[in-house]
Design a protein around this motif. Structure first.
Motif, PDB file in Angstrom:
ATOM      1  N   LYS A   1      31.000   3.197   2.536  1.00  0.00           N
ATOM      2  CA  LYS A   1      30.870   2.702   3.906  1.00  0.00           C
ATOM      3  C   LYS A   1      31.178   3.745   4.976  1.00  0.00           C
ATOM      4  CE  LYS A   1      35.505   0.747   4.211  1.00  0.00           C
ATOM      5  NZ  LYS A   1      36.283  -0.472   4.280  1.00  0.00           N
ATOM      6  N   ASN A   2      31.943   4.774   4.644  1.00  0.00           N
ATOM      7  CA  ASN A   2      32.296   5.780   5.645  1.00  0.00           C
ATOM      8  C   ASN A   2      31.304   6.927   5.750  1.00  0.00           C
ATOM      9  OD1 ASN A   2      34.629   4.413   6.463  1.00  0.00           O
ATOM     10  ND2 ASN A   2      35.759   5.233   4.725  1.00  0.00           N
ATOM     11  N   ILE A   3      30.278   6.912   4.915  1.00  0.00           N
ATOM     12  CA  ILE A   3      29.234   7.944   5.024  1.00  0.00           C
ATOM     13  C   ILE A   3      28.343   7.561   6.211  1.00  0.00           C
ATOM     14  CG2 ILE A   3      27.270   9.078   3.934  1.00  0.00           C
ATOM     15  CD1 ILE A   3      28.545   8.319   1.202  1.00  0.00           C
ATOM     16  N   PRO A   4      28.257   8.448   7.224  1.00  0.00           N
ATOM     17  CA  PRO A   4      27.452   8.089   8.393  1.00  0.00           C
ATOM     18  C   PRO A   4      25.963   8.019   8.072  1.00  0.00           C
ATOM     19  CG  PRO A   4      28.415  10.285   8.655  1.00  0.00           C
ATOM     20  CD  PRO A   4      28.924   9.728   7.366  1.00  0.00           C
ATOM     21  N   VAL A   5      25.321   7.018   8.673  1.00  0.00           N
ATOM     22  CA  VAL A   5      23.876   6.821   8.505  1.00  0.00           C
ATOM     23  C   VAL A   5      23.202   7.057   9.848  1.00  0.00           C
ATOM     24  CG1 VAL A   5      22.049   5.156   7.967  1.00  0.00           C
ATOM     25  CG2 VAL A   5      24.183   5.144   6.636  1.00  0.00           C
ATOM     26  N   ILE A   6      22.200   7.947   9.841  1.00  0.00           N
ATOM     27  CA  ILE A   6      21.322   8.122  11.000  1.00  0.00           C
ATOM     28  C   ILE A   6      20.047   7.362  10.666  1.00  0.00           C
ATOM     29  CG2 ILE A   6      19.963   9.721  12.399  1.00  0.00           C
ATOM     30  CD1 ILE A   6      22.041  11.886  11.770  1.00  0.00           C
ATOM     31  N   TYR A   7      19.784   6.333  11.440  1.00  0.00           N
ATOM     32  CA  TYR A   7      18.597   5.511  11.235  1.00  0.00           C
ATOM     33  C   TYR A   7      17.453   6.204  11.930  1.00  0.00           C
ATOM     34  CZ  TYR A   7      16.846   0.912   9.940  1.00  0.00           C
ATOM     35  OH  TYR A   7      16.201  -0.123   9.324  1.00  0.00           O
ATOM     36  N   PHE A   8      16.308   6.392  11.255  1.00  0.00           N
ATOM     37  CA  PHE A   8      15.200   7.001  11.971  1.00  0.00           C
ATOM     38  C   PHE A   8      13.890   6.306  11.679  1.00  0.00           C
ATOM     39  CE2 PHE A   8      14.785   9.138   8.087  1.00  0.00           C
ATOM     40  CZ  PHE A   8      14.082  10.338   8.090  1.00  0.00           C
ATOM     41  N   SER A   9      13.157   6.111  12.790  1.00  0.00           N
ATOM     42  CA  SER A   9      11.950   5.299  12.725  1.00  0.00           C
ATOM     43  C   SER A   9      11.081   5.563  13.949  1.00  0.00           C
ATOM     44  CB  SER A   9      12.332   3.816  12.697  1.00  0.00           C
ATOM     45  OG  SER A   9      11.204   2.993  12.766  1.00  0.00           O
ATOM     46  N   ALA A  10       9.796   5.243  13.806  1.00  0.00           N
ATOM     47  CA  ALA A  10       8.878   5.317  14.944  1.00  0.00           C
ATOM     48  C   ALA A  10       8.848   3.996  15.701  1.00  0.00           C
ATOM     49  CB  ALA A  10       7.475   5.671  14.456  1.00  0.00           C
ATOM     50  N   ASN A  11       9.575   3.015  15.215  1.00  0.00           N
ATOM     51  CA  ASN A  11       9.610   1.698  15.836  1.00  0.00           C
ATOM     52  C   ASN A  11      10.209   1.785  17.238  1.00  0.00           C
ATOM     53  OD1 ASN A  11      10.584  -1.064  16.471  1.00  0.00           O
ATOM     54  ND2 ASN A  11       9.819  -1.510  14.424  1.00  0.00           N
ATOM     55  N   SER A  12       9.607   1.097  18.188  1.00  0.00           N
ATOM     56  CA  SER A  12      10.097   1.156  19.575  1.00  0.00           C
ATOM     57  C   SER A  12      11.461   0.489  19.734  1.00  0.00           C
ATOM     58  CB  SER A  12       9.085   0.508  20.523  1.00  0.00           C
ATOM     59  OG  SER A  12       8.880  -0.842  20.156  1.00  0.00           O
ATOM     60  N   ASP A  13      11.841  -0.363  18.801  1.00  0.00           N
ATOM     61  CA  ASP A  13      13.143  -1.046  18.853  1.00  0.00           C
ATOM     62  C   ASP A  13      14.197  -0.327  18.013  1.00  0.00           C
ATOM     63  OD1 ASP A  13      12.130  -3.037  20.453  1.00  0.00           O
ATOM     64  OD2 ASP A  13      11.628  -4.345  18.771  1.00  0.00           O
ATOM     65  N   ILE A  14      14.072   0.976  17.856  1.00  0.00           N
ATOM     66  CA  ILE A  14      14.935   1.748  16.965  1.00  0.00           C
ATOM     67  C   ILE A  14      16.425   1.536  17.253  1.00  0.00           C
ATOM     68  CG2 ILE A  14      14.605   3.844  18.364  1.00  0.00           C
ATOM     69  CD1 ILE A  14      15.216   3.909  14.605  1.00  0.00           C
ATOM     70  N   GLU A  15      16.804   1.497  18.511  1.00  0.00           N
ATOM     71  CA  GLU A  15      18.225   1.336  18.845  1.00  0.00           C
ATOM     72  C   GLU A  15      18.745  -0.005  18.329  1.00  0.00           C
ATOM     73  OE1 GLU A  15      21.277   1.827  22.613  1.00  0.00           O
ATOM     74  OE2 GLU A  15      19.125   1.935  22.974  1.00  0.00           O
ATOM     75  N   LEU A  16      17.978  -1.058  18.547  1.00  0.00           N
ATOM     76  CA  LEU A  16      18.343  -2.393  18.091  1.00  0.00           C
ATOM     77  C   LEU A  16      18.367  -2.465  16.559  1.00  0.00           C
ATOM     78  CD1 LEU A  16      19.001  -5.259  19.078  1.00  0.00           C
ATOM     79  CD2 LEU A  16      16.552  -5.753  18.954  1.00  0.00           C
ATOM     80  N   LEU A  17      17.368  -1.889  15.924  1.00  0.00           N
ATOM     81  CA  LEU A  17      17.301  -1.887  14.463  1.00  0.00           C
ATOM     82  C   LEU A  17      18.498  -1.152  13.865  1.00  0.00           C
ATOM     83  CD1 LEU A  17      13.501  -1.117  14.001  1.00  0.00           C
ATOM     84  CD2 LEU A  17      14.641  -3.302  13.562  1.00  0.00           C
TER      85      LEU A  17
ATOM     86  N   LEU B   1      20.100  10.009   6.137  1.00  0.00           N
ATOM     87  CA  LEU B   1      19.008   9.666   7.063  1.00  0.00           C
ATOM     88  C   LEU B   1      18.251   8.513   6.418  1.00  0.00           C
ATOM     89  CD1 LEU B   1      17.534  13.162   8.048  1.00  0.00           C
ATOM     90  CD2 LEU B   1      18.943  11.676   9.450  1.00  0.00           C
ATOM     91  N   MET B   2      18.077   7.423   7.145  1.00  0.00           N
ATOM     92  CA  MET B   2      17.449   6.220   6.592  1.00  0.00           C
ATOM     93  C   MET B   2      16.275   5.774   7.453  1.00  0.00           C
ATOM     94  SD  MET B   2      17.509   3.836   4.211  1.00  0.00           S
ATOM     95  CE  MET B   2      19.129   3.925   3.440  1.00  0.00           C
TER      96      MET B   2
ATOM     97  N   ALA C   1      24.064   1.251  11.288  1.00  0.00           N
ATOM     98  CA  ALA C   1      24.019   2.718  11.284  1.00  0.00           C
ATOM     99  C   ALA C   1      24.863   3.278  12.431  1.00  0.00           C
ATOM    100  CB  ALA C   1      22.573   3.194  11.419  1.00  0.00           C
ATOM    101  N   GLU C   2      25.355   4.494  12.236  1.00  0.00           N
ATOM    102  CA  GLU C   2      26.175   5.132  13.269  1.00  0.00           C
ATOM    103  C   GLU C   2      25.349   5.524  14.489  1.00  0.00           C
ATOM    104  OE1 GLU C   2      28.980   4.739  10.257  1.00  0.00           O
ATOM    105  OE2 GLU C   2      26.888   5.259  10.111  1.00  0.00           O
ATOM    106  N   THR C   3      24.111   5.962  14.248  1.00  0.00           N
ATOM    107  CA  THR C   3      23.257   6.388  15.351  1.00  0.00           C
ATOM    108  C   THR C   3      21.808   6.342  14.892  1.00  0.00           C
ATOM    109  OG1 THR C   3      22.968   8.073  17.081  1.00  0.00           O
ATOM    110  CG2 THR C   3      23.417   8.881  14.845  1.00  0.00           C
ATOM    111  N   TYR C   4      20.910   6.818  15.727  1.00  0.00           N
ATOM    112  CA  TYR C   4      19.486   6.739  15.393  1.00  0.00           C
ATOM    113  C   TYR C   4      18.740   7.932  15.980  1.00  0.00           C
ATOM    114  CZ  TYR C   4      19.075   5.153  20.187  1.00  0.00           C
ATOM    115  OH  TYR C   4      19.144   5.078  21.555  1.00  0.00           O
TER     116      TYR C   4
END
Length: 125
Positions: free
Chosen positions: A78-94, A54-55, A100-103
């Motif tokens: 590189k094959n370890i999946p990363v879930i990007y997490f943020s309060a930023n409204s542009d989370i999908e784009l970031l 989780l990043m 990252a694999e998902t958010y």
């Protein structure tokens, strides 16, 4: 006791979020490793070899995008999946820019966190 490989690394400078995530995920049998910065991210992740990461976006010093890109460029990580997490409204784009694999948007629902982690782990087997 967690099963081998059921490890998760969480990079977030918000200690409250780290504490909540640790509590929830340890209850589900995960071995949780938390970091309040993404300095030496390759070394930290190489030492743990988590099943999932989780990043956070806004994390000292380099930030989540650069840290995630470093992980995705590393042949062993590189094959370890990363879930990007943020309060930023542009989370999908970031998340997309980071590779990252998902958010997951903050604030998040605990059930959503569990579901997303389980989905990513299943898809990565």
């Amino acid at each position: 006791m967690s099963s081998p490989g059921k490890r998760i690394a969480i990079f977030d400078d918000d200690e409250e979020i780290l504490a909540i995530c640790r509590f929830i995920l340890e209850e589900k049998g995960w071995e949780v490793f938390t970091f309040i910065d993404c300095n030496s991210v390759l070394e930290k992740v190489s030492t743990i070899l988590p099943q999932i990461i989780l990043m956070d976006n806004w994390i000292p010093d380099e930030g989540g995008i650069i840290a995630t890109r470093k992980l995705k460029k590393d042949e062993n990580l590189k094959n370890i999946p990363v879930i990007y997490f943020s309060a930023n409204s542009d989370i999908e784009l970031l998340a997309s820019h980071a590779g990252a694999e998902t958010y997951l948007s903050k604030p998040f629902d605990i059930d959503d966190l569990e579901t997303l982690i389980n989905t990513v782990v299943l898809n990565n087997k």
